[in-house]
Enzyme design. Sequence first.
Site, PDB file in Angstrom:
ATOM      1  CG  LEU B 232      -1.922   1.162   1.278  1.00 54.54           C
ATOM      2  CD1 LEU B 232      -2.918   1.085   0.136  1.00 54.54           C
ATOM      3  CD2 LEU B 232      -2.626   1.195   2.622  1.00 54.54           C
ATOM      4  CG  ASP B 233      -0.576   4.664   0.121  1.00 52.67           C
ATOM      5  OD1 ASP B 233      -1.188   4.658  -0.960  1.00 52.67           O
ATOM      6  OD2 ASP B 233      -1.132   4.896   1.207  1.00 52.67           O
ATOM      7  CB  ALA B 234       5.149   0.836  -0.682  1.00 54.24           C
TER       8      ALA B 234
END
Lengths: 289, 289, 289, 289
Positions: B232-234
């Site tokens: 996530l969001d990486a």
Amino acid sequence: MSRNNFPTAIIRIHCPDQRGIVARVTDFIDRNQGNVVALDQHTDKEDNRFFMRVEWELEGFGLTREQIEPAFQHAIAAPCNMAWSLNFSDQIPRMAIFVSKMSHCLYDLMARYQSNELNVQIPVIISNHKSLEDVARQFGIDFVHIPITAETKKDQEKRQLDVLKEYRIDFVVLARYMQVLSAEFVAGYPEKIINIHHSFLPAFAGAKPYHAAHARGVKIIGATSHYVTSDLDAGPIIDQDIARISHHDSIPMLIQKGKDIEKIVLSRAVKAHIDRKTLVYHNRTIIFD
Amino acid sequence: MSRNNFPTAIIRIHCPDQRGIVARVTDFIDRNQGNVVALDQHTDKEDNRFFMRVEWELEGFGLTREQIEPAFQHAIAAPCNMAWSLNFSDQIPRMAIFVSKMSHCLYDLMARYQSNELNVQIPVIISNHKSLEDVARQFGIDFVHIPITAETKKDQEKRQLDVLKEYRIDFVVLARYMQVLSAEFVAGYPEKIINIHHSFLPAFAGAKPYHAAHARGVKIIGATSHYVTSDLDAGPIIDQDIARISHHDSIPMLIQKGKDIEKIVLSRAVKAHIDRKTLVYHNRTIIFD
Amino acid sequence: MSRNNFPTAIIRIHCPDQRGIVARVTDFIDRNQGNVVALDQHTDKEDNRFFMRVEWELEGFGLTREQIEPAFQHAIAAPCNMAWSLNFSDQIPRMAIFVSKMSHCLYDLMARYQSNELNVQIPVIISNHKSLEDVARQFGIDFVHIPITAETKKDQEKRQLDVLKEYRIDFVVLARYMQVLSAEFVAGYPEKIINIHHSFLPAFAGAKPYHAAHARGVKIIGATSHYVTSDLDAGPIIDQDIARISHHDSIPMLIQKGKDIEKIVLSRAVKAHIDRKTLVYHNRTIIFD
Amino acid sequence: MSRNNFPTAIIRIHCPDQRGIVARVTDFIDRNQGNVVALDQHTDKEDNRFFMRVEWELEGFGLTREQIEPAFQHAIAAPCNMAWSLNFSDQIPRMAIFVSKMSHCLYDLMARYQSNELNVQIPVIISNHKSLEDVARQFGIDFVHIPITAETKKDQEKRQLDVLKEYRIDFVVLARYMQVLSAEFVAGYPEKIINIHHSFLPAFAGAKPYHAAHARGVKIIGATSHYVTSDLDAGPIIDQDIARISHHDSIPMLIQKGKDIEKIVLSRAVKAHIDRKTLVYHNRTIIFD
């Protein structure tokens, strides 16, 4: 410089746009076992003009330094009708700084110089005032005081030129130098004099730009570094930057805020010039990556 | 596209760094009478990896579209151990937009689409809410409502995938879509799902970043567009931008100011993707000029 | 300072939000014939907290300096349940600079100090290395070398504190000082130690932020000035700024580009502190105009 | 609006600088049980002029709306020789948009309008072309086509004025409207016509600023929102912003990049005007917080 700090050769080119230039240039380097460490190119479609900068390691290269120029001229530059220049990264250019009374750009350049941010030699600072002599002394740089009046300007520019020759200066940085150089002086250093102007050119050219910016009520101020030409503040722009202001900012506050932009923009221009990343064509610059 | 709007071929490459790659690639194009209209390269010295994007006009090129792939693979890519891709500028990609309730990114993409800023087809908008159905209708785009709950998520993602297939979608843009896609979904579209996250990643990943930014008392907020991965969001960052804030900015004001950054950053990422200017390597992006 | 460079009084306030505070405070000044030269206020509606900074000329003011504190406390501060402070613009604070080996922030502060940009006294520079002793000497500032190892840290911090006392230091600036101060040290200087961290906090707190930024592939780097608290890199943020980067920027280039942001952000924070324009509440800052 | 969305009164003031103005104004509000929700003031020391904006909740205020004006005029404004205005936050201003053929600013305003970012009514769009009629229809706004030629301009401006009256328009936004309004037209709407100019004024006033910027070789382009006066592109500046460009950016690319700045800058100006946060004095603006 290459990754191994081996010296590199740098060629900057412009020529009429034509098919296959990158292939020819890179093939020339490759055939001679050169390892390209940087390559940047640009085509100006309106002018139908091609621009390129390529840098390769001299270590292991099949030509000596002296052989490169005639070989490239014969094989590539002449057939392609190129204007071009060749430099080597271990030729350290020699830079003179002209100042008047304001210290912020001088300090900034000095601090970068002393901490080896700039691959340059700075043997001399020239000023029409004595105000910054102490700064020069602090950093161990020769300081030459050449006062200028309307009457003495012509003679004093001759003295300035003598100093530049004596110190074998390659290029000049005007670090908030508040005198206008004569067309003759400028003509002797084409694309070799960098000025910082304290406005977002072409807005507010000439004297007292912060006063003019304040009077106009702009919401952003700027600074512009450019090569000096005989047209005041109209030479090719190297870099610009800005700062947001508000109605709270009086003229002294604009001057103060502007200093931080001026020194950053000037130092970026000086660094690009030293690293042979600038190219001027038709009064505009190509700034290579 | 070339200056004459002739179609172009675009090759993106990465491979172990080695001598002469630019020469080989440009020679391949030149030998076949191709006219290069853009070339950008990068060497990552830490990873010893070479990256390149080159674009040339197909008009007058000596190979047919079908011949390019095997010829380049044989002559250049295989010997240099390249990972590479070939595209043609007149292959217009098909893009789906996923939204929830917030309209600002959707409006921004729609306005650009309608005024031909984006070289793309947008046949469908998918949403877990009905709030933006009217916007889709305004712009004449199909709207598919696929509500999602924790229980239905797995099945509904299957429906989403069916829609993507039905509309022959090449890549997906999450325009403030407030659901987390499953790892399986993401795995089906590697480097083909672009998200906008409303913070300056890696700061404030996850939910409610403006609340977190306010709590931390930052003086600048940001937005980040990135390819979606199972983390996530990486995923690899495509673009970021920021806005200056002050203590006056409450959370609703941050949310409001953030919208303008989000839509600009998302649209820049979408445009870079459409124009085949992105390349992902080791969870980072090369964004070619 | 006022327009006439008459000394001014500065009051900073925070208190529960309530009706009529500005009227009360400005009436207090007006009744005593004070001429307000700056006034800035802020209401945090979430915390229901009121913040204010007001500055007025002492020339012609009806109370002596000594009378102001008790009069204001009695008439305004106590009834409104205020936390507040009183300063005079001609009380020049005394600042110590802590450095390690990097010179860019130190040079920047020194240049501003020498050209009177900062209304401060800097009697001493403290360092755990000797690298920057020459810079201190260049600018005529005392330099105290206090080397630190894991074993000696406790004792050496005591020596640092002795130096601070000896030089009657009001606040400390960590200009890329690479040691973590102990909680005890920090406790002695609450909101009186300003650090520059070379990342966009809260991203990349701790050591080697440029390495972390490069590994994450961000497109923007930043710097953050903050008051030091016992939580590493988690104190109240005073200012931040950023620079755009690209895949071309290696870690050394990030470090280089970051220097220019670090020195600007640190100097802005130092100036805000000196001018009594900062106020800390709940680990966040109000920065008054 | 206040925190509770109670309606507020907003007073904007300028007057000769004098002791005690803030005290008088805030005391007036306090005596009548008014709760201040925003206060911002500025003293221009060069012009010796004082500026102030104060906003307070009407809920519980001791005067009716009708009583405020005469009471304030009598007690404060007249003795202090103030120019001032009074507005109420629930008086929603009515705005007309003038466009020509370019859609980006119109779409941006429409999207903000539809998502309630702007506290305004937009009943009509006027254009000298039919190109954007569909956009008006998409958003359900009346569209009036008033073509203009050199010969018909005088008459057609009369028609424009009729439309403005018919729709009871308070202020006009020129969203890339490519006609110059006559001095008579402008005189009827002083400080009530907001234009977006696609350059960083005062640089590149007049026609084709991106062409001029390209020819000059600037490294940054900008956009400027301003109140229209009878001097072309010389009215008081409300907001400006910029984007960094390079030699790679052709004129079409400048035009494209400029669009994103134009729409942001225009929308910020429109919002400041709607929220009664602008004040014009001597052709410059005060933009209150």
